[in-house]
Design a protein around this motif. Structure first.
Motif, short mmCIF file in Angstrom:
data_model
loop_
_atom_site.label_atom_id
_atom_site.label_comp_id
_atom_site.label_asym_id
_atom_site.label_seq_id
_atom_site.Cartn_x
_atom_site.Cartn_y
_atom_site.Cartn_z
N VAL A 106 21.20 38.98 54.55
CA VAL A 106 21.26 40.31 55.13
C VAL A 106 20.51 40.48 56.34
O VAL A 106 21.21 41.10 57.23
N GLU A 107 19.52 39.62 56.52
CA GLU A 107 18.84 39.73 57.79
C GLU A 107 19.82 38.96 58.66
O GLU A 107 19.72 39.52 60.03
N GLY A 108 20.32 38.15 58.50
CA GLY A 108 21.16 37.14 59.53
C GLY A 108 22.50 38.17 59.83
O GLY A 108 22.81 38.03 61.09
N ARG A 109 22.98 39.08 58.81
CA ARG A 109 24.14 39.91 59.31
C ARG A 109 23.64 40.95 60.15
O ARG A 109 24.33 41.32 61.03
N GLY A 110 22.60 41.27 59.78
CA GLY A 110 21.72 42.58 60.81
C GLY A 110 21.51 42.01 62.17
O GLY A 110 21.96 42.81 63.20
N ARG A 111 20.96 40.78 62.34
CA ARG A 111 20.83 40.24 63.75
C ARG A 111 22.35 40.26 64.45
O ARG A 111 22.30 40.51 65.59
N ARG A 112 23.36 39.69 63.76
CA ARG A 112 24.61 39.55 64.38
C ARG A 112 25.18 40.92 64.73
O ARG A 112 26.01 40.78 65.77
N ALA A 113 24.89 41.80 63.86
CA ALA A 113 25.30 43.08 64.24
C ALA A 113 24.83 43.71 65.37
O ALA A 113 25.46 44.70 66.02
N ALA A 114 23.49 43.27 65.65
CA ALA A 114 22.88 44.05 66.59
C ALA A 114 23.28 43.66 68.06
O ALA A 114 23.73 42.82 68.61
#
Length: 190
Positions: free
Chosen positions: A182-190
């Motif tokens: 989830v944290e990885g997806r959040g970083r990619r979306a930012a």
């Protein structure tokens, strides 16, 4: 009649460590054979993975079992419980962890060594045997865990109770992997 005297220095012949490992293949469970292999190629330095492979007698009754165990033997493992925990984690479907990983902060300062770890995810799995209840060891462990936590590591602790009934431990580990995804997806979306 008495046994003839033996020359000085001669005793009961024993197999070298790698050969003894192979000879044990018909006597030990597959997990016990991996535990023994990890010990022999670990810090004890009694054998190498190549030495274990060379000790396997092709075509023998135990060759297949020994080769299967050898595929799971890892250097650097420091305790039988680390081996058992690593095998349990892999058998439960998790990616294989690295063993005895030195963890450093962003400035390169040593924080401690994780028994099992997925460094790119900053997830550590620690086996805490009974000696971790000693006051000094407990205090050291807490200080180290705090260092890991403030540097973004998730540390999961396992005890002997978890090895016999690992469902809760595996669920916590699964949650750690999900959190990192989830944290990885959040970083990619930012």
């Amino acid at each position: 009649m008495a046994d003839p005297p033996r020359p000085q220095g001669s005793g009961i012949p024993v197999s070298p460590p790698a050969r003894a490992w192979f000879e044990s293949a018909s006597l030990l469970t597959p997990i016990e054979l991996v535990v023994l292999g990890d010990h022999l190629v670990g810090p004890s330095g009694l054998a190498t993975i190549d030495g274990l492979a060379a000790a396997i007698v092709a075509g023998s009754r135990s060759a297949r079992r020994a080769r299967a165990a050898l595929d799971r033997v890892r250097t650097g493992v420091e305790s039988p419980m680390e081996t058992r925990l690593r095998l349990g984690v892999v058998d439960a479907g998790f990616p294989e962890p690295e063993v005895n990983v030195d963890v450093v902060d962003d400035h390169g300062s040593f924080l401690g060594r994780a028994d099992l770890a997925w460094p790119t995810l900053r997830i550590a799995l620690e086996y805490d045997g009974d000696h971790h209840r000693d006051r000094r060891t407990f205090q050291h462990d807490q200080r180290r865990s705090n260092g890991f936590a403030v540097n973004g590591w998730i540390v999961i602790h396992a005890t002997s109770a978890d090895t016999g009934r690992p469902a809760v431990l595996f669920e916590r580990l699964r949650q750690a992997f999900v959190q990192r995804q989830v944290e990885g997806r959040g970083r990619r979306a930012a």
